[in-house]
Design a protein around this motif. Sequence first.
Motif, PDB file in Angstrom:
ATOM      1  N   UNK A 323      46.314  54.822  22.812  1.00  5.75           N
ATOM      2  CA  UNK A 323      45.074  54.270  22.275  1.00  5.75           C
ATOM      3  C   UNK A 323      43.970  55.303  22.460  1.00  5.75           C
ATOM      4  N   UNK A 324      42.868  55.183  21.746  1.00  5.43           N
ATOM      5  CA  UNK A 324      41.748  56.093  22.016  1.00  5.43           C
ATOM      6  C   UNK A 324      41.256  56.004  23.457  1.00  5.43           C
ATOM      7  N   UNK A 325      41.418  54.824  24.071  1.00  8.13           N
ATOM      8  CA  UNK A 325      40.924  54.614  25.429  1.00  8.13           C
ATOM      9  C   UNK A 325      42.020  54.654  26.489  1.00  8.13           C
ATOM     10  N   UNK A 326      43.245  54.981  26.106  1.00 11.96           N
ATOM     11  CA  UNK A 326      44.351  55.029  27.068  1.00 11.96           C
ATOM     12  C   UNK A 326      45.494  55.833  26.480  1.00 11.96           C
ATOM     13  N   UNK A 327      46.267  56.467  27.350  1.00 15.57           N
ATOM     14  CA  UNK A 327      47.436  57.203  26.895  1.00 15.57           C
ATOM     15  C   UNK A 327      48.693  56.396  27.166  1.00 15.57           C
ATOM     16  N   UNK A 328      49.705  56.559  26.318  1.00 15.02           N
ATOM     17  CA  UNK A 328      50.949  55.816  26.481  1.00 15.02           C
ATOM     18  C   UNK A 328      51.584  56.103  27.832  1.00 15.02           C
ATOM     19  N   UNK A 329      51.485  57.346  28.275  1.00 15.57           N
ATOM     20  CA  UNK A 329      52.063  57.745  29.556  1.00 15.57           C
ATOM     21  C   UNK A 329      50.970  58.377  30.403  1.00 15.57           C
ATOM     22  N   UNK A 330      50.745  57.828  31.566  1.00 15.17           N
ATOM     23  CA  UNK A 330      49.761  58.366  32.482  1.00 15.17           C
ATOM     24  C   UNK A 330      50.416  59.143  33.602  1.00 15.17           C
ATOM     25  N   UNK A 331      49.741  59.212  34.713  1.00  9.86           N
ATOM     26  CA  UNK A 331      50.273  59.933  35.871  1.00  9.86           C
ATOM     27  C   UNK A 331      51.391  59.123  36.523  1.00  9.86           C
ATOM     28  N   UNK A 332      52.411  59.776  37.044  1.00 10.11           N
ATOM     29  CA  UNK A 332      53.475  59.059  37.760  1.00 10.11           C
ATOM     30  C   UNK A 332      52.915  58.300  38.964  1.00 10.11           C
ATOM     31  N   UNK A 333      53.593  57.222  39.324  1.00  7.70           N
ATOM     32  CA  UNK A 333      53.181  56.430  40.477  1.00  7.70           C
ATOM     33  C   UNK A 333      53.424  57.249  41.751  1.00  7.70           C
ATOM     34  N   UNK A 353      59.546  42.943  38.397  1.00 11.42           N
ATOM     35  CA  UNK A 353      58.852  44.155  37.983  1.00 11.42           C
ATOM     36  C   UNK A 353      59.359  44.595  36.615  1.00 11.42           C
ATOM     37  N   UNK A 354      58.411  44.953  35.747  1.00 15.23           N
ATOM     38  CA  UNK A 354      58.721  45.505  34.430  1.00 15.23           C
ATOM     39  C   UNK A 354      58.143  46.917  34.357  1.00 15.23           C
ATOM     40  N   UNK A 355      58.854  47.818  33.677  1.00 14.46           N
ATOM     41  CA  UNK A 355      58.365  49.179  33.503  1.00 14.46           C
ATOM     42  C   UNK A 355      58.939  50.109  34.544  1.00 14.46           C
ATOM     43  N   UNK A 356      58.422  51.324  34.564  1.00 17.04           N
ATOM     44  CA  UNK A 356      58.930  52.339  35.469  1.00 17.04           C
ATOM     45  C   UNK A 356      57.818  53.046  36.213  1.00 17.04           C
ATOM     46  N   UNK A 357      58.199  54.106  36.916  1.00 13.69           N
ATOM     47  CA  UNK A 357      57.284  54.809  37.805  1.00 13.69           C
ATOM     48  C   UNK A 357      56.780  56.136  37.226  1.00 13.69           C
ATOM     49  N   UNK A 358      57.034  56.371  35.945  1.00 15.10           N
ATOM     50  CA  UNK A 358      56.677  57.663  35.348  1.00 15.10           C
ATOM     51  C   UNK A 358      55.407  57.615  34.516  1.00 15.10           C
ATOM     52  N   UNK A 359      54.585  56.603  34.731  1.00 10.58           N
ATOM     53  CA  UNK A 359      53.299  56.533  34.056  1.00 10.58           C
ATOM     54  C   UNK A 359      53.285  55.738  32.778  1.00 10.58           C
ATOM     55  N   UNK A 360      54.408  55.070  32.453  1.00 10.60           N
ATOM     56  CA  UNK A 360      54.475  54.324  31.197  1.00 10.60           C
ATOM     57  C   UNK A 360      53.873  52.923  31.298  1.00 10.60           C
TER      58      UNK A 360
END
Length: 459
Positions: A323-333, A353-360
């Motif tokens: 999104x303009x205000x967010x990236x699909x993948x951020x910093x890893x946890x 828990x849903x999702x992973x630890x790689x910033x998604x």
Amino acid sequence: MNTNLIEVRHIVKGRSVTGAEQSYGRFATPRLDLNELVWPRREPGPAFDTPVAEIIDILVALGQWLSADPRGVVAEALEHSVRAGPLPRPLLEFSYANIGKPFDRRSIAFQIERELGGADVLDGWREIADTPSGRPARIRAFPPRLVHIVAGNAPGVSAQTVVRAALTKGVHLLKLPSNDLFTAPALLQGLAAVAPDHPLTRSFSAAYWRGGDAAVEGVLFRPQFFDKIVAWGGEATIRSAIKYLGPGLELVSFDPKTSISLIGHEIFASNDALADAAERAAFDATLMNQQACASSRYQFVEGSVAEVDRFCALLQRRMNVDRPTASAVGAPVPGELREEIEALSLLEPQVRVWGGFNGEGLVIRSEEPVDFHPDGKIVNVVPVASLDDAIVRAGVATQTVGIWPPQRKAALRDRLAAQGVQRLVNLGGSAGIEMGLPHDGFHPLQRFVRWVHDEGTES
């Protein structure tokens, strides 16, 4: 010589100062001259008598200059911020592309009218004729002397600071944050370009020093130089500023805040309603990759565990979107937080828990709110039987509450306000706090100025 070292520009009373005498590892700054960073009280500030209409014209011109960026100053600030700051390029590109928006004439007029009741009280003395005693009086919002400890979680904070500071007509020292060293200097370079040597331009300085450095702050943070410290940031920043307060030096604090969402059972009426709510909730949860105070970290959803799990799955998928205000993948946890979440996941079905630890993006559903601070695109979803049960989870540290559907707000807002909440929005509406409305529970312009009154007749 370290060729990767980024040089940070200081602005001293409208004048650019460059150099690398002081190194901070990844960046370097000019040497600080503390005498140059203050304005003596024995003389008025440069813009004390400048008409507000003239200041507004300059601010509007500055906004246009920033949008056009004729000298590449904004582009340079962007590139340096990408190298030195925590936010990814797409988010910074969006932020800098919109850096001129707070300098809109209509927005500025709205601020003055809503916060001060008009510009007359900035330019001179407003007559108060109907005092209970019958004694006439006059009041003025007098130009202040402020030191601003600016937050660096989004470039827009510096833009808001410059607009508000300029409208007060006072003198202003901006302490640059280590996570946004380049926005404020770029803004003040633009001010010098559109109004060279103007009193307003000479009313601003911006410099970096390590927060809490007593050798600097022990000298600057004194009432002979400044009336107020305007502090944004975390608890450590606020506590550091507090120790300098005393008679003649007060604090205007944009306290550390977190935000939540209250989501009603109506979202389960249809698949379309559920998808819409998940998209709105994901927007709020990922705002500036969750670096913004208005970004939702805890979401309370009215429904059964099975229903809420459907929402969680959709929410996580929508968090993993550019999104303009967010990236699909951020910093890893980070590792320590990852270990804590992995331990929680062993408690299924009480926790899921849903999702992973790689910033998604990662969603944790739990019976009670987790006891750590969700950060870096992590959201804690808590099922509740009724949104009434979630109200007690709000407090004085809660800034924004996103509510869905909108018709539920009226029944909740007074009780949320009693808990300490400062802002209510529709779910998905957390971005862009309207300047001129209260911010963190107060009107900034009212707090920035010094209110002076004159009682009795004038003859």
